[in-house]
Design an enzyme around this catalytic site. Structure first.
Site, short mmCIF file in Angstrom:
data_model
loop_
_atom_site.label_atom_id
_atom_site.label_comp_id
_atom_site.label_asym_id
_atom_site.label_seq_id
_atom_site.Cartn_x
_atom_site.Cartn_y
_atom_site.Cartn_z
N THR A 154 26.84 46.41 36.88
CA THR A 154 25.90 45.44 37.57
C THR A 154 26.67 44.79 38.39
O THR A 154 26.15 44.54 39.54
CB THR A 154 24.97 44.74 36.68
OG1 THR A 154 24.36 45.42 35.63
CG2 THR A 154 24.18 43.65 37.34
N LYS A 210 29.39 45.32 33.61
CA LYS A 210 30.34 45.70 34.64
C LYS A 210 29.93 46.65 35.84
O LYS A 210 30.34 46.28 36.97
CB LYS A 210 31.62 46.56 33.71
CG LYS A 210 32.34 47.27 34.74
CD LYS A 210 33.84 47.52 33.93
CE LYS A 210 33.53 48.37 32.73
NZ LYS A 210 33.50 49.71 33.21
N PHE A 229 24.73 34.98 32.57
CA PHE A 229 23.23 35.46 31.82
C PHE A 229 22.34 34.03 31.66
O PHE A 229 23.03 33.22 31.89
CB PHE A 229 23.47 35.84 30.32
CG PHE A 229 24.09 37.31 30.31
CD1 PHE A 229 23.30 38.15 29.51
CD2 PHE A 229 25.19 37.80 30.95
CE1 PHE A 229 23.82 39.53 29.52
CE2 PHE A 229 25.69 39.06 30.91
CZ PHE A 229 24.86 39.95 30.05
N PHE A 241 34.89 51.35 30.28
CA PHE A 241 35.04 50.27 29.33
C PHE A 241 35.95 49.38 29.91
O PHE A 241 36.00 48.71 30.93
CB PHE A 241 35.78 50.87 28.12
CG PHE A 241 34.73 51.98 27.37
CD1 PHE A 241 33.51 51.74 26.98
CD2 PHE A 241 35.05 53.35 27.13
CE1 PHE A 241 32.60 52.54 26.27
CE2 PHE A 241 34.39 54.28 26.49
CZ PHE A 241 33.08 53.88 26.12
N TRP A 271 22.48 40.06 38.82
CA TRP A 271 21.39 40.82 37.95
C TRP A 271 19.95 40.03 38.51
O TRP A 271 18.92 40.79 38.60
CB TRP A 271 21.62 40.65 36.57
CG TRP A 271 20.47 41.08 35.75
CD1 TRP A 271 20.38 42.32 35.12
CD2 TRP A 271 19.32 40.50 35.11
NE1 TRP A 271 19.36 42.48 34.52
CE2 TRP A 271 18.84 41.34 34.37
CE3 TRP A 271 18.85 38.97 35.44
CZ2 TRP A 271 17.39 40.86 33.73
CZ3 TRP A 271 17.55 38.83 35.01
CH2 TRP A 271 16.82 39.51 34.02
N ALA A 312 36.10 57.13 28.65
CA ALA A 312 37.38 56.37 28.87
C ALA A 312 38.05 56.07 27.38
O ALA A 312 39.30 56.00 27.75
CB ALA A 312 37.19 55.01 29.60
N LYS A 341 24.00 53.10 24.18
CA LYS A 341 24.59 52.53 25.14
C LYS A 341 23.74 52.18 26.27
O LYS A 341 24.11 51.33 27.13
CB LYS A 341 25.72 53.45 25.67
CG LYS A 341 26.65 52.88 26.35
CD LYS A 341 27.97 53.68 26.88
CE LYS A 341 29.02 52.99 27.85
NZ LYS A 341 28.36 53.14 29.22
N ARG A 383 30.49 56.30 38.13
CA ARG A 383 30.58 57.44 37.33
C ARG A 383 28.83 57.67 37.14
O ARG A 383 27.99 56.95 37.01
CB ARG A 383 31.00 56.92 35.89
CG ARG A 383 32.51 56.91 36.12
CD ARG A 383 32.97 56.29 34.67
NE ARG A 383 32.37 54.73 34.56
CZ ARG A 383 32.25 54.27 33.33
NH1 ARG A 383 32.63 55.10 32.36
NH2 ARG A 383 31.57 53.38 33.23
#
Length: 553
Positions: free
Chosen positions: A70, A68, A378, A298, A407, A270, A102, A91
């Protein structure tokens, strides 16, 4: 293939004063932290016309990864690629997840904010300041009791724990005050992670230093022996705590690899708090940019819902467009695919799991604003899988959708998505509240469960029912509700993936956060102090004698 930190270290950074100049930030508004980081002295009263606001959210996070942040950064770089004046508002990473499992919060590949190693490791000291302020209050509470307890505080009803920005399960429950009369009053206590502190939520919801101090004064720290609430203002230490946060309240300015300005500030979890960066950072992005792109923590059931229902009223601005991020891998996992075989084509699992995306899109459409789907590609995704997902979005969800490859390709990989978002932002749309602000607490929770989660009902434990009665008696029952729930599922069961139906959300307790101005509804099994995994990320990190960091993602 280079790691994220290697890509970041190889990037050419522009002086932060040049990044500030892109946005028209005056020199007297900049406090530099070296050459590439700065604090910004920004007051909302400085605002002129606001730019367009874009909120990026996602499907439920999974071990497969959604990217998210990225996507958010790639989208910002795509706006720069198109010649738009844009600013990101993101954030800050918590050190606990960075050292745990994480990971950080600076994006990945060629869609990163930099310097990523600094941002992930202490940054400008905001979280350290929050930790010190929080624990100073804890010490002051116990000191008050030690020296006569004039406020008649019941040590068994102190609600203010201590915090640490490290995942340390050993500290969830502790006994303090041992060692005799000079060492305090023995009582049970515990530690939360720093990002779970109400001070973090307050910092991110405050609009000025005076607002911060007022909110700190309202924080509930416990109850007296006759069950009366005790606030920070009763201790008369709100001023002292505020001065510890006088620098932390200022938004931080950095840049992406492609030199897009990015405000990075605050980071409440969150699934515990509201999960969004600070209002001041978002206001700065709106003020200095024609487009402000922010993200919520999230999935949309947590961060985005709280952005709409808690943050937007304080921000006095609702999103002009909502972007929902999805990946083939995560949807296959939601459809029952084995995590070990996600690199293999599996259309059946994708077809089963795609209902998760459908519910997230429909949940965001409840608010009446345009929704766009970002398909984060991906390298392992097959052409058949990408085509199926793109066709499903177009034909079944009837919202715009674009494949994004930021990415690998940076801003160029999100140009088509940016064009869709710009078009969506220009559409006239009326924001629709999920519930009336003065609705009863149970009605608010019920609306979130039915309209966002897709569930049937809420069930309050006896403890929660008693807490509700106390809240109503105290007159705080009209405050916003902040649902504390697992991020992995629409339900309160982390293992219930996809889009479950016919379920209830079990509320175990209701906690007053008077400084933040909301009530936290604890559901399922929510931990406010995470633990480290069997193989913490810290085991792979190192630094050489020249200060070069390795193993940081």
């Amino acid at each position: 293939m280079k790691s994220d930190v290697e890509i970041s270290q190889a990037a050419r950074m522009e002086p932060i004063v040049k990044i500030a100049d892109k946005l028209g930030i005056n020199e007297d508004q900049i406090e530099q932290y070296g050459h590439y980081k700065a604090k910004i002295n920004f007051k909302p009263t400085d605002q002129g016309k606001d730019g367009k606001l874009i909120l990026v959210t996602s499907i439920n996070p999974t071990a497969a990864g959604e990217g998210k942040t990225t996507v958010t950064i790639g989208l910002g770089d795509a706006f720069t690629e198109l010649g738009k004046k844009v600013a990101l508002a993101l954030r800050e990473p918590s050190l606990g997840p960075v050292m745990g499992m994480k990971g950080g919060a600076t994006g990945g590949g060629y869609a990163q904010v930099i310097p990523m190693d600094d941002i992930n490791l202490h940054f400008t000291g905001d979280f350290d300041a929050l930790t010190e302020a929080h624990n100073t209050l804890a010490a002051l509470i116990d000191n008050h009791i030690q020296h006569g307890n004039q406020l008649n505080i019941d040590p068994r009803q102190i609600t203010w724990k201590r915090v640490l920005d490290v995942n340390d399960r050993e500290l969830r429950q502790v006994v303090i005050g041992l060692g005799g009369r000079t060492s305090g009053v023995p009582r049970q206590d515990g530690f939360d992670i720093t990002v779970a502190s109400e001070l973090m939520a307050i910092l991110c919801l405050s609009t000025s230093l005076s607002d911060l101090k007022e909110r700190i004064g309202k924080m509930l720290i416990g109850y007296t022996y006759d069950r009366q609430p005790v606030l920070v203002s009763n201790l008369k230490v709100q001023g002292a705590l505020t001065l510890l946060l006088k620098d932390a309240i200022k938004p931080n300015l950095v840049q992406t690899i492609e030199h897009t300005p990015a405000f990075i500030h605050g980071g409440p979890f969150a699934n515990i708090a509201h999960g969004c960066n600070s209002i001041l950072a978002t206001k700065a992005a709106l003020h200095f940019g024609d487009y402000a792109i922010t993200e919520a923590g999230f999935g949309s059931d947590l961060g985005a819902e709280k952005f709409m229902d808690i943050v937007s009223p304080r921000l006095k601005k609702t999103p002009d467009c909502v972007v929902v991020v999805a990946t083939v891998r995560a949807l296959k996992l939601n459809g029952g695919a084995d995590k070990k075989h996600l690199n293999e084509e599996n259309l059946d699992a994708l077809k089963r799991g795609i209902v998760n995306l459908k519910r997230h899109v429909e949940g965001m459409q409840q608010y009446g604003k345009p929704v766009v789907v970002a398909i984060n590609k991906f390298v392992s995704d097959s052409d058949n899988e990408i085509k199926y997902l793109a066709d499903y979005v177009a034909n079944n969800l009837e919202v715009p959708g674009e494949v994004i490859t930021s990415w690998a390709d940076g801003g160029k990989g999100a140009v088509n998505l940016a064009k869709q978002v710009i078009t969506a932002c220009d559409k006239p749309a009326q924001f629709q509240e999920l519930f009336a602000p003065d609705a009863p607490l149970t009605d608010k929770m019920q609306a979130i469960v039915s309209k966002i989660y897709g569930g049937n009902d809420i069930e309050l434990s006896r403890k929660a029912q008693n807490a509700l009665k106390r809240i109503e008696k105290m007159g705080y029952d009209k405050l916003p509700i902040c649902m504390a729930k697992t991020q992995y599922s629409f339900t309160d069961d982390a293992k219930s993936l996809g889009a479950p139906e016919n379920f209830s959300i079990h509320v175990s307790d209701l906690q007053l956060k008077l400084g933040a101005g909301f009530i936290v509804a604890l559901t399922g099994k929510i931990l406010t102090m995470p633990g480290l995994p069997s193989h913490p990320a810290a085991l792979d990190m190192d630094i050489d004698e020249n200060g070069r960091i390795t193993g940081l993602f």
